[in-house]
Scaffold this active site. Structure first.
Site, short mmCIF file in Angstrom:
data_model
loop_
_atom_site.label_atom_id
_atom_site.label_comp_id
_atom_site.label_asym_id
_atom_site.label_seq_id
_atom_site.Cartn_x
_atom_site.Cartn_y
_atom_site.Cartn_z
N HIS A 121 46.25 21.63 25.40
CA HIS A 121 47.66 21.70 25.03
C HIS A 121 48.18 23.13 25.06
O HIS A 121 49.38 23.36 25.28
CB HIS A 121 47.88 21.09 23.65
CG HIS A 121 47.97 19.59 23.67
ND1 HIS A 121 49.01 18.93 24.26
CD2 HIS A 121 47.15 18.63 23.19
CE1 HIS A 121 48.83 17.62 24.13
NE2 HIS A 121 47.71 17.42 23.50
N GLY A 122 47.31 24.09 24.83
CA GLY A 122 47.73 25.49 24.87
C GLY A 122 46.93 26.32 23.90
O GLY A 122 46.36 25.81 22.96
#
Lengths: 78, 404
Positions: free
Chosen positions: B334-335
């Site tokens: 997701h990051g």
């Protein structure tokens, strides 16, 4: 080697109950087999029958009942 | 210059359905106009990445060449040999562009983002990595450049999934559904479009556009006076979580419906996730194509490797390690922010606890009735909502980036 009896025994051990009276029941739907148990099944089949059953070959629509597993094993043993 | 973002406004739907009409008529009469389908896809992808988004368009072209070469070369190699390190190396090379794009914001590499980033890079990477893994397993035996491009660049799902599988997709694209089946698919598509309108343009609008900014504002104000805590956070949690669901589920319904019109049974992404009785069930109902991708290409492979090489004696330890690793990797995907990673860890630990509870329930007698089931649903919903509050990044803004 009696493939059917062997597969049923493997499934019974992994699932922890006797499944010989539900040979056409979908064990994913009933929640009897999860991903963890599925990998155990693949590994056991690999050792027992000396077949290659990689994870990608494992299609949940082709392997979802005891009878279908038996058919798959028989076809992989060719 | 005309730029069309997928499923963004009524205009898009009108243009899309008009463009797909000849294809639908063909399918109804038992013909699949492959060249026309490709033309429509190319035009719509061009309209997504033209105008001010042109650099994303170039990034997409470069990315596709890279993946094309990798999958092609690996298929050729795999016919001759099967060395594990070549497989790992190819997989890593396929992930490199995505990894760079994910690291770039945290490392402030703005050039990398401009050069490599484009909308949908994650979803294309899932597809190509899956192909490499299936090629290794021998499920995919040949590299067909034409089908590779059609699979990777299938227009309805290019930007945010659902994530299809190559073999399933190819079966659909190489055949025409029987007329009765196609009529059934069209009626489902109509239903999905309207349900999607309700989700995305009504419910997501209410929760995300009308409610969320207000409760966030209130939470900010009252947290400032209360050392970072505010009861309004509970409102933020519900508004954000419900917006997330209705926005993404609505988008996914559009993508599936468009696929159906094109005669492709794109897999569903959501199945009433908020009715789940436990966290494990939740992941079988929420963003299903992503969670099944992780199940098949991360979790099961990790378990397989750990069991085969007997890393741990206990089956429970093996599955716990795999749960945490699986969800952590998803968090990283997701990051690179603390709250995405914490979200992954939260769900990894959640699944471990959930599994322990399921084992306990199997061994001991635990009362089970309608009320316990209702309680389980409410509890699961709130655990999930709490994780979404973490995921939202609002706590990060509230605690670490509030400027006054």
């Amino acid at each position: 080697m009696d493939v059917k009896a062997e597969v049923v025994e493997i499934l019974n051990t992994i699932i922890g109950e006797d499944i010989s009276d539900q040979m056409d029941d979908d064990f994913f739907e009933s929640g009897l087999l999860d991903s963890m148990a599925t990998v155990e099944l693949l590994l056991d089949l690999e050792t027992k029958f000396d077949i290659q059953a990689p994870v990608s070959e494992f299609d949940r629509n082709d392997w979802n009942t005891p009878n279908k597993v038996i058919a798959k094993v028989e076809s992989l043993m060719g | 210059m005309l730029n069309l973002q997928p499923y963004a406004d009524p205009k898009y739907f009108i243009i899309l359905l008009l463009a797909l009409l000849p294809l639908a008529i063909g399918l109804y009469f038992g013909k699949r106009f492959a060249w026309y389908e490709v033309l429509v896809s190319v035009v719509f992808i061009f309209l997504m990445f033209d105008g001010h988004k042109y650099h994303e368009g170039f990034a997409l072209i470069g990315y596709m060449i890279w993946q094309w070469l990798l999958v092609w070369a690996y298929t050729i190699y795999r016919k001759k040999a099967n060395n594990s390190w070549v497989f790992y190396g190819t997989t890593v090379l396929a992930i490199v562009p995505l990894a760079l794009v994910k690291i770039a914001p945290a490392a402030h590499w703005t050039h990398v983002t401009t050069l490599l980033g484009f909308m949908g890079i994650s979803y294309l990477t899932f597809r190509s990595v899956a192909m490499i893994m299936e090629t290794r397993d021998g499920t995919i035996k040949e590299f067909n450049p034409w089908l590779f491009l059609r699979f990777m660049l299938f227009m309805p799902t290019i930007s945010s999934g659902p994530i299809d599988r190559y073999c399933r997709f190819v079966k659909d694209i190489n055949s025409v559904p029987a007329r009765e089946k196609y009529i059934d698919m069209l009626s489902k598509a109509v239903h999905f479009f309207f349900l999607g309108f309700l989700y995305k343009f009504v419910l997501s609008y209410i929760f995300g556009t009308l409610l969320l900014p207000r409760v966030e504002h209130m939470a900010m104000l009252s947290a400032h006076a209360n050392g970072g805590w505010s009861w309004w956070l509970i409102g933020v949690m519900y508004a954000y979580g419900l917006d997330l669901f209705f926005d993404f589920a609505g988008y996914s319904l559009f993508a599936v419906a468009t696929g159906y019109v094109m005669g492709i049974e794109v897999p569903m992404n959501f199945n009433l996730p908020f009715l789940s009785k436990n966290l494990k069930e939740f992941w079988n109902r929420w963003h299903m194509t992503l969670s099944f991708w992780f199940r098949d290409f991360v979790f099961m492979r990790l378990v397989f490797m750990m069991m085969k090489n007997k890393w741990f004696k206990s089956r429970v330890t093996t599955s716990n390690v795999a749960y945490i690793a699986n969800m952590l990797i998803m968090g990283f995907w997701h990051g690179l922010t603390w709250y995405y990673i914490a979200y992954g860890l939260f769900h990894g630990v959640g699944l471990v606890v959930n599994d322990a509870w399921l084992r306990y329930k199997k061994k001991h007698h635990v009362p089970h009735n309608k009320f316990t089931e209702a309680f389980a649903i409410v509890l699961t919903f709130h655990v999930v909502m709490l994780s979404f509050l973490l995921f939202s990044g609002f706590l990060d803004t509230l605690w670490f980036h509030q400027h006054h």
